[in-house]
Design a protein around this motif. Structure first.
Motif, mmCIF file in Angstrom:
data_model
loop_
_atom_site.group_PDB
_atom_site.id
_atom_site.type_symbol
_atom_site.label_atom_id
_atom_site.label_comp_id
_atom_site.label_asym_id
_atom_site.label_seq_id
_atom_site.Cartn_x
_atom_site.Cartn_y
_atom_site.Cartn_z
ATOM 1 N N GLY A 260 4.169 2.842 2.844
ATOM 2 C CA GLY A 260 5.443 2.382 2.318
ATOM 3 C C GLY A 260 6.507 3.434 2.546
ATOM 4 N N ARG A 261 7.178 3.847 1.475
ATOM 5 C CA ARG A 261 8.189 4.892 1.601
ATOM 6 C C ARG A 261 7.577 6.290 1.594
ATOM 7 N NH1 ARG A 261 14.158 3.446 -0.609
ATOM 8 N NH2 ARG A 261 14.384 1.504 0.559
ATOM 9 N N MET A 262 6.262 6.360 1.690
ATOM 10 C CA MET A 262 5.581 7.641 1.904
ATOM 11 C C MET A 262 5.107 7.705 3.360
ATOM 12 S SD MET A 262 5.233 9.413 -1.075
ATOM 13 C CE MET A 262 3.630 10.190 -1.275
ATOM 14 N N SER A 263 5.802 7.013 4.250
ATOM 15 C CA SER A 263 5.346 6.891 5.630
ATOM 16 C C SER A 263 5.614 8.148 6.451
ATOM 17 C CB SER A 263 6.023 5.699 6.309
ATOM 18 O OG SER A 263 5.609 4.488 5.736
ATOM 19 N N THR A 264 4.783 8.332 7.459
ATOM 20 C CA THR A 264 4.944 9.404 8.433
ATOM 21 C C THR A 264 5.038 8.772 9.815
ATOM 22 O OG1 THR A 264 3.717 10.988 7.081
ATOM 23 C CG2 THR A 264 3.929 11.489 9.421
ATOM 24 N N ARG A 265 6.014 9.189 10.605
ATOM 25 C CA ARG A 265 6.227 8.633 11.940
ATOM 26 C C ARG A 265 5.760 9.629 13.005
ATOM 27 N NH1 ARG A 265 10.149 5.349 14.715
ATOM 28 N NH2 ARG A 265 10.343 4.176 12.780
ATOM 29 N N ARG A 266 4.966 9.151 13.953
ATOM 30 C CA ARG A 266 4.535 9.962 15.100
ATOM 31 C C ARG A 266 5.263 9.461 16.341
ATOM 32 N NH1 ARG A 266 0.304 8.927 18.865
ATOM 33 N NH2 ARG A 266 -0.499 10.807 19.892
ATOM 34 N N GLU A 267 5.901 10.360 17.033
ATOM 35 C CA GLU A 267 6.637 10.023 18.241
ATOM 36 C C GLU A 267 6.146 10.880 19.396
ATOM 37 O OE1 GLU A 267 8.794 7.694 18.720
ATOM 38 O OE2 GLU A 267 9.533 7.110 16.721
ATOM 39 N N ILE A 268 6.102 10.277 20.575
ATOM 40 C CA ILE A 268 5.726 11.005 21.791
ATOM 41 C C ILE A 268 6.931 11.018 22.723
ATOM 42 C CG2 ILE A 268 4.140 11.154 23.737
ATOM 43 C CD1 ILE A 268 2.729 11.473 21.111
ATOM 44 N N HIS B 109 9.606 10.152 7.474
ATOM 45 C CA HIS B 109 10.919 9.510 7.487
ATOM 46 C C HIS B 109 11.207 8.672 6.239
ATOM 47 C CE1 HIS B 109 8.356 6.314 8.564
ATOM 48 N NE2 HIS B 109 9.115 5.644 9.378
ATOM 49 N N GLY B 110 10.268 8.693 5.276
ATOM 50 C CA GLY B 110 10.519 8.066 3.984
ATOM 51 C C GLY B 110 10.781 9.149 2.962
ATOM 52 N N ALA B 111 9.917 9.231 1.950
ATOM 53 C CA ALA B 111 10.063 10.280 0.941
ATOM 54 C C ALA B 111 9.751 11.637 1.566
ATOM 55 C CB ALA B 111 9.125 10.020 -0.233
ATOM 56 N N PRO B 112 10.653 12.614 1.474
ATOM 57 C CA PRO B 112 10.402 13.930 2.071
ATOM 58 C C PRO B 112 9.452 14.785 1.245
ATOM 59 C CG PRO B 112 12.533 13.902 0.997
ATOM 60 C CD PRO B 112 12.003 12.497 0.908
ATOM 61 N N PHE B 113 9.421 14.541 -0.072
ATOM 62 C CA PHE B 113 8.538 15.263 -0.980
ATOM 63 C C PHE B 113 8.516 14.493 -2.285
ATOM 64 C CE2 PHE B 113 12.783 16.953 -1.781
ATOM 65 C CZ PHE B 113 12.860 16.897 -3.169
ATOM 66 N N ILE C 51 -6.471 -4.774 -0.556
ATOM 67 C CA ILE C 51 -5.053 -4.453 -0.380
ATOM 68 C C ILE C 51 -4.511 -5.254 0.799
ATOM 69 C CG2 ILE C 51 -3.393 -2.656 0.225
ATOM 70 C CD1 ILE C 51 -5.209 -0.627 -1.091
ATOM 71 N N PHE C 52 -3.359 -5.896 0.571
ATOM 72 C CA PHE C 52 -2.661 -6.605 1.640
ATOM 73 C C PHE C 52 -1.332 -5.899 1.909
ATOM 74 C CE2 PHE C 52 -5.180 -9.855 -0.567
ATOM 75 C CZ PHE C 52 -5.932 -10.352 0.494
ATOM 76 N N ASP C 53 -1.071 -5.629 3.198
ATOM 77 C CA ASP C 53 0.181 -4.962 3.548
ATOM 78 C C ASP C 53 0.641 -5.474 4.909
ATOM 79 O OD1 ASP C 53 1.565 -1.986 2.571
ATOM 80 O OD2 ASP C 53 2.134 -2.857 4.489
ATOM 81 N N SER C 54 1.918 -5.772 5.017
ATOM 82 C CA SER C 54 2.448 -6.293 6.275
ATOM 83 C C SER C 54 2.597 -5.211 7.331
ATOM 84 C CB SER C 54 3.809 -6.962 6.026
ATOM 85 O OG SER C 54 4.720 -6.035 5.454
ATOM 86 N N GLY C 55 2.535 -3.947 6.934
ATOM 87 C CA GLY C 55 2.679 -2.855 7.885
ATOM 88 C C GLY C 55 1.403 -2.571 8.656
ATOM 89 N N ARG C 56 1.515 -1.634 9.606
ATOM 90 C CA ARG C 56 0.362 -1.267 10.434
ATOM 91 C C ARG C 56 -0.594 -0.336 9.712
ATOM 92 N NH1 ARG C 56 3.425 0.918 15.657
ATOM 93 N NH2 ARG C 56 4.758 1.730 13.981
ATOM 94 N N SER D 5 0.824 -1.219 0.000
ATOM 95 C CA SER D 5 0.000 0.000 0.000
ATOM 96 C C SER D 5 0.848 1.254 0.000
ATOM 97 C CB SER D 5 -0.939 0.006 1.213
ATOM 98 O OG SER D 5 -0.193 0.050 2.421
ATOM 99 N N GLY D 6 1.999 1.182 -0.681
ATOM 100 C CA GLY D 6 2.769 2.387 -0.921
ATOM 101 C C GLY D 6 2.073 3.219 -1.976
ATOM 102 N N ILE D 7 2.752 4.241 -2.493
ATOM 103 C CA ILE D 7 2.104 5.159 -3.414
ATOM 104 C C ILE D 7 1.632 4.441 -4.679
ATOM 105 C CG2 ILE D 7 4.315 5.888 -4.427
ATOM 106 C CD1 ILE D 7 1.175 8.080 -3.870
#
Length: 313
Positions: free
Chosen positions: A43-51, A62-66, A34-39, A14-16
């Motif tokens: 894919g490489r268009m991912s966004t990471r949320r950190e607390i 943290h994948g593609a910046p633009f 759609i089947f995807d092993s991720g949460r 389920s990347g771009i």
């Protein structure tokens, strides 16, 4: 597409590319799963949320910046995304940092090269596509085998536990690891797709590269005044390739100065050769974060210590 109406298609990944393909099929009357092993999608268009420990929220693409494109068909799709509020142009100055001269050079004028980002994160595009009518999503599911049922003229995806995932008239593979030896290195099993089933594609797929990258996510209390641009590539570095100020993107929370730094492919390959293909441990990622930050701080002038630092492969 009229002849496809009523058909069922499985999309692996389920990347771009997978998300856009699923959206196109669903709009033309195809039932898509759609089947995807991720949460989640991205894919490489991912966004990471950190607390952080004090409860502060941080977001990193943290994948593609633009992304950018000069293809007319792609830009027509991008215009549609703009109208829907999914993407916006990132109008900031970019440049190059030369390790030899220790200077920023070739700084672009604002708007000289159109760069687009997702709103509120890069994964927004994939997330929206995957939620469109006619699309079912199954995250956290790794396709272990793709079986061809000759008597039924259909494909049968099977998960890693041997459970059937349904029968489909066609399969779209948007994840190179379905045919890659890396799948074997990680799981100890043959790749899901037996290339003998599609011999005409085997040679072409071998030419599709999978380039690794290590990402460093940094958050600072204050802006970095020594950096005159919001994104730059590194010249004459064997370790670092790009750095971007995520918090300068439109629609981002700017309470902290968040940067994403990418390694070179060559450096990532050296690390993988040492650590293997398996998921990296927390301690290994912490060591890599320190190494990458030392490289960043040791060459770009006046970089303070961040209050948050994490690496990702």
């Amino acid at each position: 597409m009229e002849s496809a109406i009523g058909s069922k298609v499985a999309v692996v990944g389920s990347g771009i590319s997978g998300a856009v393909c699923a959206s196109f099929l669903a709009k033309n009357g195809v039932s898509v799963t759609i089947f995807d092993s991720g949460r989640g999608p991205g894919g490489r268009m991912s966004t990471r949320r950190e607390i952080t420990e004090d409860g502060k929220e941080l977001y990193f693409d943290h994948g593609a910046p633009f992304f950018a494109s000069t293809n007319k068909d792609v830009m027509a799709l991008v215009s549609e995304w703009e109208a829907r509020g999914l993407v916006v142009e990132w109008k900031e100055k970019f440049g190059i940092y030369d390790y030899v001269s220790t200077k920023f050079v070739d700084i672009e004028k604002e708007g000289s090269s159109k760069k687009f980002v997702g709103i509120p994160g890069m994964n927004a595009i994939c997330l929206t596509m995957c939620r469109e009518p006619g699309i079912e999503t199954m995250f956290g599911v790794t396709v272990g085998t793709l079986q061809w049922l000759e008597e039924k003229k259909s494909w049968l995806p099977v998960d890693m536990d041997g459970q059937s995932l349904g029968q489909f008239d066609a399969v779209v593979v948007s994840d190179i690891y379905v045919t890659s030896p890396r799948f074997t290195a990680v799981t100890g099993r043959p790749p899901p797709l037996d290339m003998m089933l599609v011999p005409e594609l085997a040679f072409k797929l071998q030419e599709v590269p999978a380039l690794p990258c290590l990402t460093l996510m940094l958050a600072f209390e204050e802006p970095l005044p020594s950096i005159p641009v919001r994104g730059f590539s590194f010249k004459n570095s064997d370790v670092l390739s790009w750095a971007f100020c995520d918090s300068s993107k439109p629609g981002r929370c700017a309470t902290s100065e968040c940067w994403v730094v990418h390694s070179t492919t060559e450096y990532a390959k050296r690390v993988i050769k040492q650590t293997g293909e398996q998921r990296l441990s927390t301690s290994t990622l912490a060591d890599l974060a320190e190494q990458l930050f030392r490289e960043f701080q040791g060459n770009v002038p006046n970089i303070p210590k961040p209050f948050f630092m994490r690496a990702h492969r």
